[in-house]
Design a protein around this motif. Structure first.
Motif, PDB file in Angstrom:
ATOM      1  N   GLN B  38      36.683  48.407  55.635  1.00  0.00           N
ATOM      2  CA  GLN B  38      37.337  46.993  56.154  1.00  0.00           C
ATOM      3  C   GLN B  38      36.447  46.908  57.585  1.00  0.00           C
ATOM      4  O   GLN B  38      36.594  47.403  58.539  1.00  0.00           O
ATOM      5  CB  GLN B  38      38.493  47.618  56.663  1.00  0.00           C
ATOM      6  CG  GLN B  38      39.642  46.241  57.202  1.00  0.00           C
ATOM      7  CD  GLN B  38      40.971  46.717  57.740  1.00  0.00           C
ATOM      8  OE1 GLN B  38      41.219  47.722  58.319  1.00  0.00           O
ATOM      9  NE2 GLN B  38      41.847  45.815  57.242  1.00  0.00           N
ATOM     10  N   SER B  39      35.996  45.861  57.361  1.00  0.00           N
ATOM     11  CA  SER B  39      35.094  45.028  58.782  1.00  0.00           C
ATOM     12  C   SER B  39      36.082  44.398  59.738  1.00  0.00           C
ATOM     13  O   SER B  39      37.356  44.046  59.253  1.00  0.00           O
ATOM     14  CB  SER B  39      34.082  44.135  58.198  1.00  0.00           C
ATOM     15  OG  SER B  39      33.172  45.026  57.457  1.00  0.00           O
ATOM     16  N   PRO B  40      35.591  44.354  60.633  1.00  0.00           N
ATOM     17  CA  PRO B  40      36.639  43.528  61.772  1.00  0.00           C
ATOM     18  C   PRO B  40      37.170  42.205  61.237  1.00  0.00           C
ATOM     19  O   PRO B  40      36.351  41.467  60.787  1.00  0.00           O
ATOM     20  CB  PRO B  40      35.924  43.433  63.071  1.00  0.00           C
ATOM     21  CG  PRO B  40      34.926  44.455  62.936  1.00  0.00           C
ATOM     22  CD  PRO B  40      34.370  44.587  61.498  1.00  0.00           C
ATOM     23  N   GLN B  41      38.499  42.249  61.455  1.00  0.00           N
ATOM     24  CA  GLN B  41      39.071  41.023  61.064  1.00  0.00           C
ATOM     25  C   GLN B  41      39.162  40.589  59.537  1.00  0.00           C
ATOM     26  O   GLN B  41      39.134  39.442  58.988  1.00  0.00           O
ATOM     27  CB  GLN B  41      38.569  39.647  61.627  1.00  0.00           C
ATOM     28  CG  GLN B  41      38.518  39.956  63.174  1.00  0.00           C
ATOM     29  CD  GLN B  41      39.906  40.361  63.998  1.00  0.00           C
ATOM     30  OE1 GLN B  41      41.003  39.779  63.576  1.00  0.00           O
ATOM     31  NE2 GLN B  41      39.845  41.038  64.861  1.00  0.00           N
ATOM     32  N   LYS B  42      38.771  41.610  58.787  1.00  0.00           N
ATOM     33  CA  LYS B  42      38.619  41.442  57.126  1.00  0.00           C
ATOM     34  C   LYS B  42      39.631  42.355  56.538  1.00  0.00           C
ATOM     35  O   LYS B  42      40.191  43.343  57.011  1.00  0.00           O
ATOM     36  CB  LYS B  42      37.196  41.442  56.643  1.00  0.00           C
ATOM     37  CG  LYS B  42      36.339  40.305  57.359  1.00  0.00           C
ATOM     38  CD  LYS B  42      35.040  40.607  56.590  1.00  0.00           C
ATOM     39  CE  LYS B  42      34.159  39.512  57.155  1.00  0.00           C
ATOM     40  NZ  LYS B  42      32.783  39.577  56.254  1.00  0.00           N
ATOM     41  N   THR B  43      39.777  41.993  55.069  1.00  0.00           N
ATOM     42  CA  THR B  43      40.464  43.244  54.351  1.00  0.00           C
ATOM     43  C   THR B  43      39.479  44.350  53.641  1.00  0.00           C
ATOM     44  O   THR B  43      38.114  44.093  54.041  1.00  0.00           O
ATOM     45  CB  THR B  43      41.480  42.603  53.247  1.00  0.00           C
ATOM     46  OG1 THR B  43      42.173  43.536  52.779  1.00  0.00           O
ATOM     47  CG2 THR B  43      40.423  42.364  52.076  1.00  0.00           C
ATOM     48  N   PHE B  44      40.077  45.192  53.239  1.00  0.00           N
ATOM     49  CA  PHE B  44      39.253  46.196  52.676  1.00  0.00           C
ATOM     50  C   PHE B  44      38.289  45.748  51.578  1.00  0.00           C
ATOM     51  O   PHE B  44      38.801  45.044  50.527  1.00  0.00           O
ATOM     52  CB  PHE B  44      40.211  47.654  52.221  1.00  0.00           C
ATOM     53  CG  PHE B  44      40.811  48.248  53.367  1.00  0.00           C
ATOM     54  CD1 PHE B  44      42.198  48.091  53.792  1.00  0.00           C
ATOM     55  CD2 PHE B  44      39.911  49.253  53.894  1.00  0.00           C
ATOM     56  CE1 PHE B  44      42.564  48.885  54.650  1.00  0.00           C
ATOM     57  CE2 PHE B  44      40.651  50.073  54.693  1.00  0.00           C
ATOM     58  CZ  PHE B  44      41.873  49.577  55.398  1.00  0.00           C
ATOM     59  N   GLU B  45      37.114  45.949  51.240  1.00  0.00           N
ATOM     60  CA  GLU B  45      36.476  45.719  50.097  1.00  0.00           C
ATOM     61  C   GLU B  45      35.892  47.281  49.785  1.00  0.00           C
ATOM     62  O   GLU B  45      35.328  48.187  50.284  1.00  0.00           O
ATOM     63  CB  GLU B  45      35.355  44.713  50.438  1.00  0.00           C
ATOM     64  CG  GLU B  45      34.365  45.147  51.721  1.00  0.00           C
ATOM     65  CD  GLU B  45      33.122  44.139  51.764  1.00  0.00           C
ATOM     66  OE1 GLU B  45      32.915  43.375  50.979  1.00  0.00           O
ATOM     67  OE2 GLU B  45      32.832  44.335  53.238  1.00  0.00           O
ATOM     68  N   LEU B  46      35.840  47.063  48.443  1.00  0.00           N
ATOM     69  CA  LEU B  46      35.192  48.333  47.705  1.00  0.00           C
ATOM     70  C   LEU B  46      33.602  48.455  47.825  1.00  0.00           C
ATOM     71  O   LEU B  46      32.920  47.376  47.699  1.00  0.00           O
ATOM     72  CB  LEU B  46      35.688  48.173  45.996  1.00  0.00           C
ATOM     73  CG  LEU B  46      35.216  49.381  45.208  1.00  0.00           C
ATOM     74  CD1 LEU B  46      35.908  50.695  45.808  1.00  0.00           C
ATOM     75  CD2 LEU B  46      35.219  49.210  43.857  1.00  0.00           C
TER      76      LEU B  46
END
Lengths: 109, 114
Positions: B38-46
């Motif tokens: 989860q990068s800042p201000q983003k959702t989780f990405e696989l």
């Protein structure tokens, strides 16, 4: 690829009101999970629901697989319910989980 | 019950250096492990999916050369962020499960890159 859309992006309610969070997904889901993300980032698993309705405490998760949507209902909201709620979908035939962008819930006194 | 631990919980590394993070499953057999960011201000990405005795599958934009993963047994996995830069900062989450069962998530490792 798989997509998960959550709405609204943010929601502000008065304490005691009910909250309704929506989740729409692009593929057939085998499981829809709802998480609360703590301020530090860690996830609290709330409900996991392949289809139908599931309750725990003040939370109700409803998943309508055929319509590719789900919802999380929080009844009698409390200030401590404030935070980010994430919807995550596991697609049929694929173990990959795709997360939505989250709904930021703020409960005011 | 089923639990997933991650270590460290927080870490800071200098730009260009590498950072290894660990994931431990307790109470169940982690036949599959997924690493997310989860990068800042983003959702989780696989980042990648690992199944014991199978090749690790990396998602687009993530490579083994950058994020080598080890999954040597049914309770442990590790991932290294090689040559970390600012864009690698964020929360790294480990999810583990058995077969078609529900994924259990660890608390995450928060990486800060200076």
């Amino acid at each position: 690829g798989q997509q998960v859309q959550q709405s609204p992006a943010s929601l502000v309610l008065q304490e005691g009101e009910n909250a309704e969070l929506q989740c729409n997904f692009s593929s057939t889901a085998t499981r829809l999970q709802w998480f609360y993300q703590r301020p530090g980032g860690s996830l609290v698993s709330l409900l996991s629901n392949p289809s139908g309705t599931k309750h725990t405490g003040r939370l109700t998760s409803t998943t309508v697989t055929k319509e590719r949507r789900g919802s999380l209902h929080i009844s009698s909201s409390q200030i401590t319910d404030s935070g980010t709620y994430l919807c995550a979908m596991e697609a049929y035939g694929n173990e990959k989980i795709t997360f939505g962008a989250g709904t930021k819930l703020t409960i005011k006194p | 019950g089923a639990l997933v631990y991650q270590y460290p919980r927080r870490t800071i590394c200098k730009s260009g250096t590498s950072m290894r993070m660990e994931c431990q499953a307790v109470g169940f057999q982690a036949t599959s492990v997924a690493w997310y960011r989860q990068s800042p201000q983003k959702t989780f990405e696989l980042i990648a999916l690992s199944t014991v005795n199978s090749a690790i599958k990396y998602e687009q934009n993530f490579t083994q050369e950058k994020f080598p993963i080890s999954h040597p047994n049914l309770s442990f996995s590790s991932m290294t962020v090689l040559n970390a830069y600012l864009e690698d900062r964020g929360l790294y989450l480990c999810g583990a499960w058995t077969g078609g069962a529900e994924q259990f998530f660890g608390p995450g490792t928060r990486l800060t890159v200076l």
